[in-house]
Enzyme design. Structure first.
Site, PDB file in Angstrom:
ATOM      1  N   GLY A  10      62.346 -16.460 -20.356  1.00  0.00           N
ATOM      2  CA  GLY A  10      61.761 -18.007 -20.893  1.00  0.00           C
ATOM      3  C   GLY A  10      60.982 -18.626 -19.612  1.00  0.00           C
ATOM      4  NE  ARG A  71      63.606 -15.507 -24.494  1.00  0.00           N
ATOM      5  CZ  ARG A  71      63.886 -15.898 -23.592  1.00  0.00           C
ATOM      6  NH1 ARG A  71      64.563 -15.076 -22.557  1.00  0.00           N
ATOM      7  NH2 ARG A  71      63.908 -17.172 -23.565  1.00  0.00           N
ATOM      8  CG  ASP A 102      70.635 -12.523 -17.361  1.00  0.00           C
ATOM      9  OD1 ASP A 102      69.860 -13.181 -17.951  1.00  0.00           O
ATOM     10  OD2 ASP A 102      71.418 -12.042 -18.207  1.00  0.00           O
ATOM     11  CB  THR A 124      67.468 -18.795 -15.703  1.00  0.00           C
ATOM     12  OG1 THR A 124      68.471 -19.343 -16.757  1.00  0.00           O
ATOM     13  CG2 THR A 124      68.867 -18.503 -14.342  1.00  0.00           C
ATOM     14  CG  ASP A 126      70.425 -20.836 -19.690  1.00  0.00           C
ATOM     15  OD1 ASP A 126      69.639 -22.081 -19.968  1.00  0.00           O
ATOM     16  OD2 ASP A 126      70.516 -19.810 -20.550  1.00  0.00           O
ATOM     17  CG  ASP A 128      72.538 -17.593 -16.882  1.00  0.00           C
ATOM     18  OD1 ASP A 128      71.613 -17.564 -16.248  1.00  0.00           O
ATOM     19  OD2 ASP A 128      72.841 -17.214 -18.229  1.00  0.00           O
ATOM     20  NE  ARG A 170      70.596 -16.316 -23.811  1.00  0.00           N
ATOM     21  CZ  ARG A 170      69.276 -15.915 -23.110  1.00  0.00           C
ATOM     22  NH1 ARG A 170      68.403 -15.943 -23.909  1.00  0.00           N
ATOM     23  NH2 ARG A 170      69.360 -15.538 -22.180  1.00  0.00           N
TER      24      ARG A 170
HETATM   25  O1  F6P Z   1      65.678 -18.945 -20.628  1.00  0.00           O
HETATM   26  C1  F6P Z   1      66.914 -19.413 -20.943  1.00  0.00           C
HETATM   27  C2  F6P Z   1      66.563 -20.328 -22.450  1.00  0.00           C
HETATM   28  O2  F6P Z   1      65.938 -21.592 -22.057  1.00  0.00           O
HETATM   29  C3  F6P Z   1      68.117 -20.411 -23.015  1.00  0.00           C
HETATM   30  O3  F6P Z   1      68.611 -21.711 -22.627  1.00  0.00           O
HETATM   31  C4  F6P Z   1      67.773 -20.636 -24.507  1.00  0.00           C
HETATM   32  O4  F6P Z   1      68.886 -20.191 -25.288  1.00  0.00           O
HETATM   33  C5  F6P Z   1      66.539 -19.630 -24.602  1.00  0.00           C
HETATM   34  O5  F6P Z   1      65.915 -19.566 -23.316  1.00  0.00           O
HETATM   35  C6  F6P Z   1      65.572 -19.813 -25.729  1.00  0.00           C
HETATM   36  O6  F6P Z   1      64.874 -18.795 -25.722  1.00  0.00           O
HETATM   37  P1  F6P Z   1      63.334 -19.027 -26.664  1.00  0.00           P
HETATM   38  O7  F6P Z   1      62.201 -19.547 -25.760  1.00  0.00           O
HETATM   39  O8  F6P Z   1      62.934 -17.585 -26.608  1.00  0.00           O
HETATM   40  O9  F6P Z   1      63.496 -19.591 -27.697  1.00  0.00           O
END
Ligand code: F6P
Length: 341
Positions: A10, A71, A102, A124, A126, A128, A170
């Protein structure tokens, strides 16, 4: 030296600032930098080209990524890692700087274990990743979420309503906890600690009885309030919560509270808005330092490392340590949950 750089997973605020930092340090040392488009997809499919500091000079304050991201997981393709390694060789890369979370860094770790020269930069919203105190993009996402939670507070007060707001995150509740705390939210539900809708009902009733016109509750998207058995997964096996069919956590919790308390309730999902925003000053400065440090590690021949924020410094940790997950711990939770009143 010929340096490759890619962004995976992301997007987050500060990605262009990292590229800019890499480019400035690399050009000062006489290196060439190859920008790989759309993360690992660009290495598999041969989408890359030389990039220069001049291309990124004005991008320190921009959100998103000029290199684009995906991704894509090479380990899900037949002989994917072999193909990546072969393309790195065909491109004549002396080192690859992989900027990601990660998942992306997990691929970098595998390549490094096979002897490829790779350096990771943790990214990230997040927050994490265990190897770094904070990941760039996190505080920008927190700032943005905080401002929006504050907006919900004022409209909640104007209308004497309960406001429920869902925030990205997440597996880990860091963004919800920090943004909710900074905005003075009355309750925060995160995946790491049991989150009970019934407790939320008790709190809004108690606050009403104490004379408060409004209550604001933050819920992390990763909390399991609604069944998610039909949620699509990405190539790394993570649930794409934003694509989940049916009710989201915020809508579920708002309905639950209104039905049991009789108090008018509204829900909001912040979603990707907190991710695409312009980086704050901290993330611009830290991203720049991480980019410069990655080039420094390359010149020092220190491969298989992740550059990391440790206190006020930028240091290096082994990729294997950097890719471990970091969750909200008991002590942090104990401090912040005292404010759930
Ligand atoms: O990169 C982490 C994140 O932003 C999470 O917080 C979230 O669940 C996910 O990516 C969303 O992914 P996408 O942009 O593929 O919907």
């Amino acid at each position: 030296m010929k340096i490759g750089i890619l962004n995976g997973g992301g997007d987050c605020a500060g990605l262009n600032a990292v590229s800019r930092g890499v480019l400035r340090a690399a050009e000062a040392a006489g290196d060439t930098v190859i920008g790989i488009r759309r993360g690992w997809a660009g290495l598999l499919e041969g989408e890359y080209g030389e990039i220069r500091y001049a291309d990124f000079e004005g991008l320190i304050g921009t959100g998103g990524t000029a290199l684009e991201t995906s991704r894509t997981n090479p380990m899900k393709r037949q002989n994917g890692l072999d193909a990546v390694a072969e393309n790195m060789r065909n491109m004549g890369l002396d080192v690859l700087i992989a900027v990601g979370g990660d998942d992306t860094l997990g691929v970098a770790r595998e390549l490094s274990a096979r002897g490829e020269k790779v350096i990771g930069v943790p990214k990230t919203i997040d927050n994490d990743l265990a190897g770094t105190d904070f990941s760039f993009g996190f505080f920008t996402a927190v700032d943005e979420a905080m401002r929006m939670i504050e907006s919900l507070q004022t409209t909640g007060l104007s209308h004497s309503r309960i406001m429920v707001v869902e925030v990205m995150g997440r597996d880990a509740g860091w963004i919800s906890l920090y943004a909710g705390t900074a905005a003075g939210a009355n309750m925060i539900l995160i995946p790491e600690f049991s989150a009970s809708p019934e407790d939320a009902v008790k709190l809004v009733k108690a606050r009403k009885d104490a004379g408060h016109r409004s209550t604001v509750i933050v819920v992390a998207e990763g909390v399991n309030l609604v069944p998610r058995d039909k949620v699509e997964k990405d190539e790394f096996g993570h649930e794409l919560i934003a694509k989940a069919p049916g009710e989201n956590n915020a809508a579920y919790l708002a309905r639950y509270i209104e039905e049991r308390s009789g108090l008018e309730t509204r829900s909001t999902v912040l979603g990707h808005t907190i991710r695409g925003t312009r980086p704050n000053a901290y993330d611009r400065v830290m991203s720049t330092r991480l980019g410069v440090k990655a080039v420094d590690a390359a010149h020092g021949g220190r491969f298989g490392v992740m550059v990391a924020i440790r206190g006020a410094s930028v240091s290096e940790v082994p990729l294997s340590e950097g890719t471990k997950k970091k969750y909200v711990d008991e002590e942090t939770w104990r401090i912040f949950r005292q404010f759930f009143v």
